[in-house]
Scaffold this active site. Structure first.
Site, PDB file in Angstrom:
ATOM      1  N   ALA A 177       0.834  -1.208   0.000  1.00 15.01           N
ATOM      2  CA  ALA A 177       0.000   0.000   0.000  1.00 15.01           C
ATOM      3  C   ALA A 177       0.870   1.259   0.000  1.00 15.01           C
ATOM      4  CB  ALA A 177      -0.945   0.003   1.195  1.00 15.01           C
TER       5      ALA A 177
ATOM      6  N   GLY B 280       1.873   1.596  -3.520  1.00 19.25           N
ATOM      7  CA  GLY B 280       0.685   1.882  -4.318  1.00 19.25           C
ATOM      8  C   GLY B 280       0.154   3.284  -4.122  1.00 19.25           C
ATOM      9  N   ASP B 281       0.296   3.817  -2.927  1.00 20.02           N
ATOM     10  CA  ASP B 281      -0.125   5.196  -2.660  1.00 20.02           C
ATOM     11  C   ASP B 281       0.630   6.152  -3.575  1.00 20.02           C
ATOM     12  OD1 ASP B 281      -1.335   7.412  -1.161  1.00 20.02           O
ATOM     13  OD2 ASP B 281       0.648   7.649  -0.261  1.00 20.02           O
ATOM     14  N   GLY B 282       1.914   5.955  -3.701  1.00 19.26           N
ATOM     15  CA  GLY B 282       2.722   6.808  -4.567  1.00 19.26           C
ATOM     16  C   GLY B 282       2.383   6.617  -6.033  1.00 19.26           C
TER      17      GLY B 282
ATOM     18  N   ASP C 132      -1.062   8.229  -6.710  1.00 19.25           N
ATOM     19  CA  ASP C 132      -0.924   9.679  -6.655  1.00 19.25           C
ATOM     20  C   ASP C 132      -0.253  10.208  -7.923  1.00 19.25           C
ATOM     21  OD1 ASP C 132       0.897  12.215  -5.584  1.00 19.25           O
ATOM     22  OD2 ASP C 132      -1.060  12.076  -4.593  1.00 19.25           O
TER      23      ASP C 132
END
Length: 146
Positions: A25, A28-30, A33
């Protein structure tokens, strides 16, 4: 194919399978975004404050949870399993501006994007991102994506 940072390459590509759901995660957040920022810039130049507001509307917990719900029927069983790992991960806290369900849904989506990115499935990442925007826009009741 090597990732942008060269951390995972075909020679050691199995390492990403050993990462925790929260590690996935984090990546994946990066990824999510960056894709949101890229998509917004495709719409043409506008003030940075406005770009940030639009990006934030796409990457907030409720939008990401809605995106996961929209994507769910299109995911493979393996992708669903990764998302479930992310959703069921023990998080330290939930931000006060998000519901617990939305926060877990967002973590699930981010874990999925991190897993696909580290697996070198950038085409699938982009395909799912495009589909996720459609889901978010349906939730927002708007056809505008930029």
């Amino acid at each position: 194919m090597e990732t942008l940072l060269g951390v995972i390459s075909p020679a050691n590509s199995q390492n990403y399978r050993q990462l925790s759901a929260l590690d996935l995660a984090f990546v994946g957040d990066g990824v999510y975004d960056l894709l949101a920022r890229e998509q917004l810039l495709l719409g043409g130049s506008c003030p940075v404050k406005k770009l940030h507001q639009r990006k934030t509307a796409w990457v907030c917990c409720s939008a990401q949870a809605a995106a996961l719900r929209a994507l769910w029927p299109s995911l493979t069983q393996e992708e669903q399993a990764v998302a479930l790992r992310g959703r069921n991960a023990h998080v330290g806290h939930v931000p006060k501006n998000a519901s617990t369900a939305d926060y877990h849904g967002a973590t699930a989506l981010e874990a999925l994007f991190g897993w696909l990115y580290l697996a070198g499935e950038t085409g699938r990442v982009r395909e799912l991102f495009a589909m996720s925007l459609e889901g978010v826009e349906r939730q927002n009741g708007s056809a505008e994506t930029t």
